[in-house]
Design a protein around this motif. Sequence first.
Motif, PDB file in Angstrom:
ATOM      1  N   MET A   1       0.830  -1.194   0.000  1.00  0.00           N
ATOM      2  CA  MET A   1       0.000   0.000   0.000  1.00  0.00           C
ATOM      3  C   MET A   1       0.869   1.250   0.000  1.00  0.00           C
ATOM      4  O   MET A   1       0.616   2.167  -0.760  1.00  0.00           O
ATOM      5  CB  MET A   1      -0.923  -0.053   1.228  1.00  0.00           C
ATOM      6  CG  MET A   1      -1.782   1.152   1.383  1.00  0.00           C
ATOM      7  SD  MET A   1      -3.195   1.068   0.289  1.00  0.00           S
ATOM      8  CE  MET A   1      -4.115   2.423   0.891  1.00  0.00           C
ATOM      9  N   LYS A   2       1.886   1.276   0.881  1.00  0.00           N
ATOM     10  CA  LYS A   2       2.756   2.444   0.956  1.00  0.00           C
ATOM     11  C   LYS A   2       3.512   2.634  -0.353  1.00  0.00           C
ATOM     12  O   LYS A   2       3.724   3.769  -0.778  1.00  0.00           O
ATOM     13  CB  LYS A   2       3.748   2.304   2.117  1.00  0.00           C
ATOM     14  CG  LYS A   2       3.148   2.492   3.472  1.00  0.00           C
ATOM     15  CD  LYS A   2       4.219   2.438   4.547  1.00  0.00           C
ATOM     16  CE  LYS A   2       3.607   2.645   5.915  1.00  0.00           C
ATOM     17  NZ  LYS A   2       4.634   2.633   6.956  1.00  0.00           N
ATOM     18  N   THR A   3       3.895   1.540  -0.984  1.00  0.00           N
ATOM     19  CA  THR A   3       4.641   1.625  -2.238  1.00  0.00           C
ATOM     20  C   THR A   3       3.800   2.281  -3.322  1.00  0.00           C
ATOM     21  O   THR A   3       4.293   3.128  -4.073  1.00  0.00           O
ATOM     22  CB  THR A   3       5.087   0.219  -2.694  1.00  0.00           C
ATOM     23  OG1 THR A   3       5.796  -0.408  -1.637  1.00  0.00           O
ATOM     24  CG2 THR A   3       5.956   0.295  -3.922  1.00  0.00           C
ATOM     25  N   SER A   4       2.533   1.908  -3.418  1.00  0.00           N
ATOM     26  CA  SER A   4       1.681   2.499  -4.455  1.00  0.00           C
ATOM     27  C   SER A   4       1.441   3.996  -4.191  1.00  0.00           C
ATOM     28  O   SER A   4       1.368   4.783  -5.129  1.00  0.00           O
ATOM     29  CB  SER A   4       0.358   1.746  -4.581  1.00  0.00           C
ATOM     30  OG  SER A   4      -0.295   1.684  -3.348  1.00  0.00           O
ATOM     31  N   ILE A   5       1.353   4.393  -2.951  1.00  0.00           N
ATOM     32  CA  ILE A   5       1.194   5.814  -2.627  1.00  0.00           C
ATOM     33  C   ILE A   5       2.458   6.576  -3.003  1.00  0.00           C
ATOM     34  O   ILE A   5       2.396   7.652  -3.598  1.00  0.00           O
ATOM     35  CB  ILE A   5       0.855   6.008  -1.128  1.00  0.00           C
ATOM     36  CG1 ILE A   5      -0.539   5.460  -0.833  1.00  0.00           C
ATOM     37  CG2 ILE A   5       0.943   7.480  -0.744  1.00  0.00           C
ATOM     38  CD1 ILE A   5      -0.910   5.435   0.636  1.00  0.00           C
ATOM     39  N   HIS A   7       4.650   5.691  -5.271  1.00  0.00           N
ATOM     40  CA  HIS A   7       4.703   5.740  -6.739  1.00  0.00           C
ATOM     41  C   HIS A   7       3.771   6.818  -7.283  1.00  0.00           C
ATOM     42  O   HIS A   7       4.111   7.532  -8.228  1.00  0.00           O
ATOM     43  CB  HIS A   7       4.344   4.384  -7.336  1.00  0.00           C
ATOM     44  CG  HIS A   7       5.438   3.373  -7.196  1.00  0.00           C
ATOM     45  ND1 HIS A   7       5.282   2.078  -7.605  1.00  0.00           N
ATOM     46  CD2 HIS A   7       6.693   3.452  -6.695  1.00  0.00           C
ATOM     47  CE1 HIS A   7       6.388   1.409  -7.367  1.00  0.00           C
ATOM     48  NE2 HIS A   7       7.261   2.222  -6.796  1.00  0.00           N
ATOM     49  N   PHE A   8       2.584   6.920  -6.705  1.00  0.00           N
ATOM     50  CA  PHE A   8       1.637   7.941  -7.141  1.00  0.00           C
ATOM     51  C   PHE A   8       2.197   9.344  -6.920  1.00  0.00           C
ATOM     52  O   PHE A   8       2.138  10.198  -7.793  1.00  0.00           O
ATOM     53  CB  PHE A   8       0.302   7.787  -6.400  1.00  0.00           C
ATOM     54  CG  PHE A   8      -0.662   8.898  -6.689  1.00  0.00           C
ATOM     55  CD1 PHE A   8      -1.367   8.922  -7.883  1.00  0.00           C
ATOM     56  CD2 PHE A   8      -0.847   9.944  -5.791  1.00  0.00           C
ATOM     57  CE1 PHE A   8      -2.242   9.952  -8.167  1.00  0.00           C
ATOM     58  CE2 PHE A   8      -1.713  10.978  -6.077  1.00  0.00           C
ATOM     59  CZ  PHE A   8      -2.416  10.978  -7.264  1.00  0.00           C
ATOM     60  N   VAL A   9       2.745   9.592  -5.743  1.00  0.00           N
ATOM     61  CA  VAL A   9       3.289  10.916  -5.425  1.00  0.00           C
ATOM     62  C   VAL A   9       4.449  11.256  -6.352  1.00  0.00           C
ATOM     63  O   VAL A   9       4.521  12.363  -6.895  1.00  0.00           O
ATOM     64  CB  VAL A   9       3.719  10.993  -3.938  1.00  0.00           C
ATOM     65  CG1 VAL A   9       4.507  12.255  -3.647  1.00  0.00           C
ATOM     66  CG2 VAL A   9       2.503  10.902  -3.030  1.00  0.00           C
ATOM     67  N   ILE A  10       5.337  10.306  -6.563  1.00  0.00           N
ATOM     68  CA  ILE A  10       6.479  10.543  -7.456  1.00  0.00           C
ATOM     69  C   ILE A  10       5.992  10.810  -8.876  1.00  0.00           C
ATOM     70  O   ILE A  10       6.463  11.743  -9.540  1.00  0.00           O
ATOM     71  CB  ILE A  10       7.464   9.349  -7.413  1.00  0.00           C
ATOM     72  CG1 ILE A  10       8.166   9.318  -6.046  1.00  0.00           C
ATOM     73  CG2 ILE A  10       8.494   9.444  -8.538  1.00  0.00           C
ATOM     74  CD1 ILE A  10       9.002   8.082  -5.803  1.00  0.00           C
ATOM     75  N   SER A  11       5.029  10.027  -9.350  1.00  0.00           N
ATOM     76  CA  SER A  11       4.478  10.238 -10.701  1.00  0.00           C
ATOM     77  C   SER A  11       3.819  11.603 -10.827  1.00  0.00           C
ATOM     78  O   SER A  11       3.964  12.290 -11.839  1.00  0.00           O
ATOM     79  CB  SER A  11       3.458   9.140 -11.038  1.00  0.00           C
ATOM     80  OG  SER A  11       4.074   7.884 -11.057  1.00  0.00           O
ATOM     81  N   GLY A  15       4.998  14.441 -13.322  1.00  0.00           N
ATOM     82  CA  GLY A  15       4.022  14.957 -14.284  1.00  0.00           C
ATOM     83  C   GLY A  15       3.871  16.458 -14.201  1.00  0.00           C
ATOM     84  O   GLY A  15       3.857  17.160 -15.213  1.00  0.00           O
ATOM     85  N   LEU A  16       3.775  16.984 -13.002  1.00  0.00           N
ATOM     86  CA  LEU A  16       3.655  18.431 -12.834  1.00  0.00           C
ATOM     87  C   LEU A  16       4.924  19.143 -13.286  1.00  0.00           C
ATOM     88  O   LEU A  16       4.868  20.204 -13.910  1.00  0.00           O
ATOM     89  CB  LEU A  16       3.343  18.787 -11.374  1.00  0.00           C
ATOM     90  CG  LEU A  16       1.938  18.428 -10.906  1.00  0.00           C
ATOM     91  CD1 LEU A  16       1.820  18.623  -9.398  1.00  0.00           C
ATOM     92  CD2 LEU A  16       0.898  19.241 -11.630  1.00  0.00           C
TER      93      LEU A  16
END
Length: 149
Positions: A1-5, A7-11, A15-16
């Motif tokens: 779960m922490k890994t996907s969060i 990854h989302f934050v880094i992505s 992206g920004l």
Amino acid sequence: MKTSIIHFVISAIIGLGLGYLVFDVIFDSGGKDTEITQEQTADQTATVNEEDHETKTSDVENVSNEESILQAKGCIGCHAVEGLKLQGGATGPDLSKAYNEVEGKHSKPLQEFLKEPTSAVMSSVIGGNPLSAEEIDQIVKELKKAAEQ
């Protein structure tokens, strides 16, 4: 779960960052847009004799005849306008219906939205390269034409 969060934050950050870089490159145009904006601001605040004013007005009209204001200001970098047959980027929505839909989505008329956008992306884009009153009027006219098609 922490890994996907993570990854989302880094992505999201990447992206920004890329979006900012693309907008900076598109809207910088080698400093041309900045020079034009500074010129227009100086023209608005300084007293200009009639001859100079007529020359600048005809230059703006020539640019309008050669290319759409939407192309000149870089809107097409992110948006298409199918109503005007302008192919553009897929990052932003098609602007063909913007004339009729902006007020419903952003609680202000198109002209006011272009002066002070309520969306985060457009706030950063227009904030970095503000539009003059004349440019806003031209954009509104173009988008009205697109909505009528």
